[in-house]
Scaffold this motif. Structure first.
Motif, PDB file in Angstrom:
ATOM      1  N   MET A   1       0.845  -1.180   0.000  1.00  0.00           N
ATOM      2  CA  MET A   1       0.000   0.000   0.000  1.00  0.00           C
ATOM      3  C   MET A   1       0.890   1.244   0.000  1.00  0.00           C
ATOM      4  SD  MET A   1      -2.527   1.144   3.136  1.00  0.00           S
ATOM      5  CE  MET A   1      -3.228  -0.474   3.133  1.00  0.00           C
ATOM      6  N   PRO A   2       0.879   2.019  -1.061  1.00  0.00           N
ATOM      7  CA  PRO A   2       1.701   3.235  -1.100  1.00  0.00           C
ATOM      8  C   PRO A   2       1.130   4.299  -0.160  1.00  0.00           C
ATOM      9  CG  PRO A   2       0.782   2.705  -3.284  1.00  0.00           C
ATOM     10  CD  PRO A   2       0.223   1.725  -2.310  1.00  0.00           C
ATOM     11  N   PHE A   3       2.047   5.005   0.492  1.00  0.00           N
ATOM     12  CA  PHE A   3       1.643   6.046   1.430  1.00  0.00           C
ATOM     13  C   PHE A   3       2.674   7.155   1.415  1.00  0.00           C
ATOM     14  CE2 PHE A   3       4.100   2.884   3.719  1.00  0.00           C
ATOM     15  CZ  PHE A   3       5.034   3.640   4.414  1.00  0.00           C
ATOM     16  N   ARG A   4       2.297   8.275   1.983  1.00  0.00           N
ATOM     17  CA  ARG A   4       3.217   9.404   2.130  1.00  0.00           C
ATOM     18  C   ARG A   4       3.146   9.898   3.570  1.00  0.00           C
ATOM     19  NH1 ARG A   4      -1.251  11.041  -0.782  1.00  0.00           N
ATOM     20  NH2 ARG A   4      -2.423  12.762   0.119  1.00  0.00           N
ATOM     21  N   ILE A   5       4.218  10.514   4.028  1.00  0.00           N
ATOM     22  CA  ILE A   5       4.280  11.063   5.381  1.00  0.00           C
ATOM     23  C   ILE A   5       4.034  12.555   5.294  1.00  0.00           C
ATOM     24  CG2 ILE A   5       5.689  11.326   7.457  1.00  0.00           C
ATOM     25  CD1 ILE A   5       4.979   8.372   6.701  1.00  0.00           C
ATOM     26  N   GLU A   6       3.125  13.038   6.122  1.00  0.00           N
ATOM     27  CA  GLU A   6       2.765  14.450   6.129  1.00  0.00           C
ATOM     28  C   GLU A   6       2.634  14.947   7.566  1.00  0.00           C
ATOM     29  OE1 GLU A   6      -0.100  14.317   2.179  1.00  0.00           O
ATOM     30  OE2 GLU A   6      -1.003  14.649   4.140  1.00  0.00           O
ATOM     31  N   PRO A   7       2.758  16.256   7.768  1.00  0.00           N
ATOM     32  CA  PRO A   7       2.473  16.803   9.100  1.00  0.00           C
ATOM     33  C   PRO A   7       1.024  16.523   9.489  1.00  0.00           C
ATOM     34  CG  PRO A   7       3.656  18.409   7.778  1.00  0.00           C
ATOM     35  CD  PRO A   7       3.253  17.282   6.853  1.00  0.00           C
ATOM     36  N   MET A   8       0.804  16.205  10.746  1.00  0.00           N
ATOM     37  CA  MET A   8      -0.544  15.978  11.263  1.00  0.00           C
ATOM     38  C   MET A   8      -1.253  17.324  11.403  1.00  0.00           C
ATOM     39  SD  MET A   8      -1.558  14.391  15.014  1.00  0.00           S
ATOM     40  CE  MET A   8      -0.556  12.919  14.833  1.00  0.00           C
ATOM     41  N   ALA A  53       0.901   9.030   8.408  1.00  0.00           N
ATOM     42  CA  ALA A  53       1.114   8.320   7.155  1.00  0.00           C
ATOM     43  C   ALA A  53      -0.245   8.288   6.479  1.00  0.00           C
ATOM     44  CB  ALA A  53       1.628   6.904   7.415  1.00  0.00           C
ATOM     45  N   ARG A  54      -0.273   8.753   5.236  1.00  0.00           N
ATOM     46  CA  ARG A  54      -1.535   8.864   4.516  1.00  0.00           C
ATOM     47  C   ARG A  54      -1.471   8.010   3.251  1.00  0.00           C
ATOM     48  NH1 ARG A  54      -4.899  12.590   5.639  1.00  0.00           N
ATOM     49  NH2 ARG A  54      -3.354  14.072   6.412  1.00  0.00           N
ATOM     50  N   ALA A  55      -2.507   7.215   3.018  1.00  0.00           N
ATOM     51  CA  ALA A  55      -2.579   6.411   1.806  1.00  0.00           C
ATOM     52  C   ALA A  55      -2.592   7.327   0.594  1.00  0.00           C
ATOM     53  CB  ALA A  55      -3.827   5.536   1.817  1.00  0.00           C
ATOM     54  N   VAL A  56      -1.784   7.000  -0.398  1.00  0.00           N
ATOM     55  CA  VAL A  56      -1.748   7.796  -1.619  1.00  0.00           C
ATOM     56  C   VAL A  56      -3.114   7.762  -2.291  1.00  0.00           C
ATOM     57  CG1 VAL A  56      -0.723   7.952  -3.929  1.00  0.00           C
ATOM     58  CG2 VAL A  56       0.738   7.526  -1.941  1.00  0.00           C
ATOM     59  N   GLN A  57      -3.701   6.603  -2.350  1.00  0.00           N
ATOM     60  CA  GLN A  57      -5.024   6.457  -2.947  1.00  0.00           C
ATOM     61  C   GLN A  57      -6.083   6.590  -1.852  1.00  0.00           C
ATOM     62  OE1 GLN A  57      -5.090   3.647  -6.032  1.00  0.00           O
ATOM     63  NE2 GLN A  57      -6.230   5.325  -6.914  1.00  0.00           N
ATOM     64  N   GLY A  58      -6.886   7.598  -1.929  1.00  0.00           N
ATOM     65  CA  GLY A  58      -7.969   7.782  -0.964  1.00  0.00           C
ATOM     66  C   GLY A  58      -7.645   8.707   0.188  1.00  0.00           C
ATOM     67  N   GLY A  87      -2.425   1.842  12.167  1.00  0.00           N
ATOM     68  CA  GLY A  87      -3.737   1.234  12.064  1.00  0.00           C
ATOM     69  C   GLY A  87      -3.647  -0.240  11.707  1.00  0.00           C
ATOM     70  N   SER A  88      -4.646  -0.984  12.124  1.00  0.00           N
ATOM     71  CA  SER A  88      -4.610  -2.439  11.951  1.00  0.00           C
ATOM     72  C   SER A  88      -4.427  -2.861  10.496  1.00  0.00           C
ATOM     73  CB  SER A  88      -5.874  -3.071  12.542  1.00  0.00           C
ATOM     74  OG  SER A  88      -7.026  -2.531  11.925  1.00  0.00           O
ATOM     75  N   GLU A  89      -5.013  -2.129   9.554  1.00  0.00           N
ATOM     76  CA  GLU A  89      -4.920  -2.519   8.143  1.00  0.00           C
ATOM     77  C   GLU A  89      -3.557  -2.237   7.532  1.00  0.00           C
ATOM     78  OE1 GLU A  89      -5.825   1.797   8.116  1.00  0.00           O
ATOM     79  OE2 GLU A  89      -6.535   0.124   9.307  1.00  0.00           O
ATOM     80  N   ALA A  90      -2.713  -1.474   8.212  1.00  0.00           N
ATOM     81  CA  ALA A  90      -1.427  -1.067   7.634  1.00  0.00           C
ATOM     82  C   ALA A  90      -0.218  -1.634   8.375  1.00  0.00           C
ATOM     83  CB  ALA A  90      -1.346   0.463   7.606  1.00  0.00           C
ATOM     84  N   ARG A  91      -0.450  -2.434   9.394  1.00  0.00           N
ATOM     85  CA  ARG A  91       0.684  -2.966  10.167  1.00  0.00           C
ATOM     86  C   ARG A  91       1.521  -3.908   9.313  1.00  0.00           C
ATOM     87  NH1 ARG A  91      -3.236  -3.802  15.120  1.00  0.00           N
ATOM     88  NH2 ARG A  91      -3.419  -1.606  15.659  1.00  0.00           N
ATOM     89  N   GLY A  92       2.833  -3.882   9.556  1.00  0.00           N
ATOM     90  CA  GLY A  92       3.753  -4.760   8.849  1.00  0.00           C
ATOM     91  C   GLY A  92       4.088  -4.306   7.440  1.00  0.00           C
ATOM     92  N   GLN A  93       3.773  -3.065   7.092  1.00  0.00           N
ATOM     93  CA  GLN A  93       4.023  -2.565   5.738  1.00  0.00           C
ATOM     94  C   GLN A  93       5.016  -1.408   5.705  1.00  0.00           C
ATOM     95  OE1 GLN A  93       0.408  -2.103   3.385  1.00  0.00           O
ATOM     96  NE2 GLN A  93      -0.662  -3.420   4.835  1.00  0.00           N
ATOM     97  N   GLY A  94       5.743  -1.202   6.798  1.00  0.00           N
ATOM     98  CA  GLY A  94       6.760  -0.149   6.823  1.00  0.00           C
ATOM     99  C   GLY A  94       6.255   1.216   7.233  1.00  0.00           C
ATOM    100  N   VAL A  95       4.996   1.314   7.622  1.00  0.00           N
ATOM    101  CA  VAL A  95       4.410   2.601   7.999  1.00  0.00           C
ATOM    102  C   VAL A  95       5.071   3.140   9.263  1.00  0.00           C
ATOM    103  CG1 VAL A  95       2.290   3.747   8.768  1.00  0.00           C
ATOM    104  CG2 VAL A  95       2.225   2.160   6.830  1.00  0.00           C
ATOM    105  N   GLY A  96       5.211   2.307  10.286  1.00  0.00           N
ATOM    106  CA  GLY A  96       5.823   2.754  11.537  1.00  0.00           C
ATOM    107  C   GLY A  96       7.243   3.246  11.328  1.00  0.00           C
TER     108      GLY A  96
END
Length: 167
Positions: A1-8, A53-58, A87-96
């Motif tokens: 799942m592609p994501f980007r890091i942004e200020p909260m 971390a924000r999903a690129v899509q959506g 979040g539970s759906e994104a664990r183990g994908q490098g988000v942390g």
């Protein structure tokens, strides 16, 4: 799942609190019994070091990291508590890891020389993550707090010292 890091931002508040509550529900992310409301979160976390971390899509928020002050005393102005939740759906994908890799230089740019984290001893994923980004174990606080099930839990105290700030 592609994501980007942004200020909260405040518009992320409901997702941040939802992900915090998901972490609490695992019983291994926190001894807290419930997530705080946004007002409390906003008051207790530094505004200069908060990321999502924000999903690129959506654009859904997948995780967050933020710093809380260690102490109000001036001598500890460069020491902060770090939190990271995925979040539970994104664990183990490098988000942390991506969140912490954004937080560390931002904290140093803000003058933070020591990041502290308290991780429940059973949370091996978080312990491993913190080690991978340069934290080291400085101690174990035995029976530090009681969880919702009444068990006394050990907390591993971790620190990451800057190599550029406060040396």
């Amino acid at each position: 799942m592609p994501f980007r890091i942004e200020p909260m931002t405040a518009s992320d508040s409901s997702a941040v609190i939802r992900i915090y509550a998901e972490g609490i529900a695992t019983t291994n992310a926190s001894l807290e019994r419930e997530a705080p409301d946004w007002e409390h979160f906003d008051r207790t976390h530094r505004p200069d070091c908060r990321f999502v971390a924000r999903a690129v899509q959506g654009g859904d928020v997948l995780g967050w990291t933020a710093l809380g002050n260690y102490s109000p005393r001036a001598v500890y102005r460069g020491v902060a508590w770090e939190s990271v939740y995925v979040g539970s759906e994104a664990r183990g994908q490098g988000v942390g890891r991506a969140l912490l890799e954004a937080l560390i230089p931002a904290s140093e740019a803000s003058g933070v020389w020591t990041l502290l984290a308290g991780v429940l001893a059973d949370n091996t994923a978080s312990l491993s993550l913190h080690e991978r980004v340069g934290f080291r174990q400085v101690g174990v606080q035995r029976g530090m707090g009681q969880d919702a099930a009444g068990r006394w839990r050990d907390v591993v105290l971790l620190e990451r010292r800057s190599t550029t700030v406060g040396i």
